[in-house]
Write an enzyme that holds these catalytic residues in place. Sequence first.
Site, short mmCIF file in Angstrom:
data_model
loop_
_atom_site.label_atom_id
_atom_site.label_comp_id
_atom_site.label_asym_id
_atom_site.label_seq_id
_atom_site.Cartn_x
_atom_site.Cartn_y
_atom_site.Cartn_z
N LYS A 9 0.88 -1.19 0.09
CA LYS A 9 -0.10 0.05 -0.11
C LYS A 9 0.81 1.16 -0.12
O LYS A 9 2.10 1.13 0.02
CB LYS A 9 -1.05 -0.25 1.16
CG LYS A 9 -1.98 -1.41 1.30
CD LYS A 9 -2.70 -1.17 2.53
CE LYS A 9 -3.80 -2.47 2.31
NZ LYS A 9 -4.57 -2.66 3.50
N TYR A 49 -12.16 -2.88 -3.18
CA TYR A 49 -12.79 -3.01 -1.81
C TYR A 49 -14.19 -3.02 -1.72
O TYR A 49 -14.73 -2.52 -0.78
CB TYR A 49 -11.95 -2.05 -0.86
CG TYR A 49 -10.77 -2.20 -0.49
CD1 TYR A 49 -10.39 -3.35 0.34
CD2 TYR A 49 -9.46 -1.42 -0.82
CE1 TYR A 49 -9.33 -3.73 0.81
CE2 TYR A 49 -8.41 -1.47 0.06
CZ TYR A 49 -8.35 -2.71 0.39
OH TYR A 49 -6.97 -3.07 0.98
N ASN A 112 -1.82 0.01 7.19
CA ASN A 112 -1.16 -1.44 7.47
C ASN A 112 -0.34 -2.15 6.51
O ASN A 112 -0.22 -3.20 6.37
CB ASN A 112 -2.33 -2.39 8.18
CG ASN A 112 -3.63 -2.25 6.98
OD1 ASN A 112 -3.54 -1.81 6.06
ND2 ASN A 112 -4.41 -3.39 7.35
N HIS A 115 -1.80 -5.64 1.47
CA HIS A 115 -2.83 -6.30 1.03
C HIS A 115 -2.58 -7.50 0.94
O HIS A 115 -1.56 -7.70 -0.19
CB HIS A 115 -3.61 -5.63 -0.06
CG HIS A 115 -4.66 -6.61 -0.32
ND1 HIS A 115 -5.86 -6.64 0.00
CD2 HIS A 115 -4.72 -7.16 -1.70
CE1 HIS A 115 -6.54 -7.68 -0.71
NE2 HIS A 115 -5.91 -7.90 -1.64
N GLU A 126 -9.27 -10.38 -7.81
CA GLU A 126 -8.44 -9.12 -7.63
C GLU A 126 -7.28 -9.33 -8.73
O GLU A 126 -6.97 -8.18 -9.35
CB GLU A 126 -7.62 -9.45 -6.10
CG GLU A 126 -8.76 -9.04 -5.44
CD GLU A 126 -8.49 -9.10 -3.74
OE1 GLU A 126 -6.98 -9.71 -3.62
OE2 GLU A 126 -9.38 -9.14 -3.00
P1 GTP Z 1 -6.65 -6.11 3.04
O1 GTP Z 1 -5.43 -7.11 2.98
O2 GTP Z 1 -6.13 -4.64 2.92
O3 GTP Z 1 -7.82 -6.66 2.47
O4 GTP Z 1 -6.96 -6.33 4.51
P2 GTP Z 1 -7.52 -7.57 5.52
O5 GTP Z 1 -8.07 -8.49 4.68
O6 GTP Z 1 -6.82 -7.81 6.70
O7 GTP Z 1 -8.92 -6.53 6.11
P3 GTP Z 1 -10.23 -6.14 5.40
O8 GTP Z 1 -10.47 -6.65 4.01
O9 GTP Z 1 -11.31 -6.30 6.52
O10 GTP Z 1 -10.10 -4.74 5.40
C1 GTP Z 1 -9.35 -3.91 4.24
C2 GTP Z 1 -8.55 -2.81 4.64
O11 GTP Z 1 -9.52 -1.80 5.36
C3 GTP Z 1 -7.74 -3.08 6.07
O12 GTP Z 1 -6.59 -3.58 5.60
C4 GTP Z 1 -7.34 -1.60 6.43
O13 GTP Z 1 -6.57 -1.02 5.66
C5 GTP Z 1 -8.87 -1.15 6.38
N1 GTP Z 1 -9.57 -1.23 7.56
C6 GTP Z 1 -10.21 -2.54 7.73
N2 GTP Z 1 -11.03 -2.09 9.03
C7 GTP Z 1 -10.78 -0.92 9.27
C8 GTP Z 1 -11.19 0.00 10.36
O14 GTP Z 1 -11.79 -0.46 11.44
N3 GTP Z 1 -10.83 1.44 10.51
C9 GTP Z 1 -10.01 1.77 9.32
N4 GTP Z 1 -9.87 3.01 9.51
N5 GTP Z 1 -9.69 1.05 8.39
C10 GTP Z 1 -9.90 -0.34 8.23
MG MG Z 2 -9.31 -7.95 2.79
#
Ligand code: GTP
Ligand code: MG
Length: 148
Positions: A9, A49, A112, A115, A126
């Site tokens: 990212k 997303y 974070n 991805h 994807e």
């Molecule tokens: P990805 O690998 O990026 O898809 O992350 P993930 O699979 O571990 O988590 P998820 O798909 O649920 O969420 C996608 C992204 O949204 C996360 O990596 C975060 O950057 C963001 N995100 C998820 N939950 C939160 C939240 O509660 N607050 C904020 N600010 N960002 C969030």
């Molecule tokens: Mg995810």
Amino acid sequence: TEQSYIMIKPDGVQRGLVGEVIKRFEQRGYTLKGLKLMNVEKSLAEKHYEDLSARPFFPALVDYICSGPVVAMVWEGKGVVATGRKMIGATNPLASEPGTIRGDFAIEVGRNVIHGSDSVESATREIGLWFPEGVANWTPVAKPWIYE
Ligand code: GTP
Ligand code: MG
């Protein structure tokens, strides 16, 4: 063979973590099949997303992904989707184990670093989205030294 869509990212790129992330996947034995540095259109970030579009953080998430270049990658190998997720660590870096990428390099969920696809089906979707042109076709010579 199984493939995963892995993306560094904008914060990971800005912080100089590109080599570190690639090193970890290479050293584990996975094969790099696609790689590009790119600025992300809002429409692509929203599509990537789309499952999270109803969440309150969605606009901030899209802005974050579009805030600078990302490194889009396809990695291939046995179990790469699930193992890639383990290497990346929990979504919230405060909960990510040390030794994972997020556990070693991040603090906040909204910054974070990386991805990884969460299932083989997501990976297929994807990879189609980020690499419509397709990926490279090659087999590493080390393959018999990584797989029995
Ligand atoms: P990805 O690998 O990026 O898809 O992350 P993930 O699979 O571990 O988590 P998820 O798909 O649920 O969420 C996608 C992204 O949204 C996360 O990596 C975060 O950057 C963001 N995100 C998820 N939950 C939160 C939240 O509660 N607050 C904020 N600010 N960002 C969030
Ligand atoms: Mg995810």
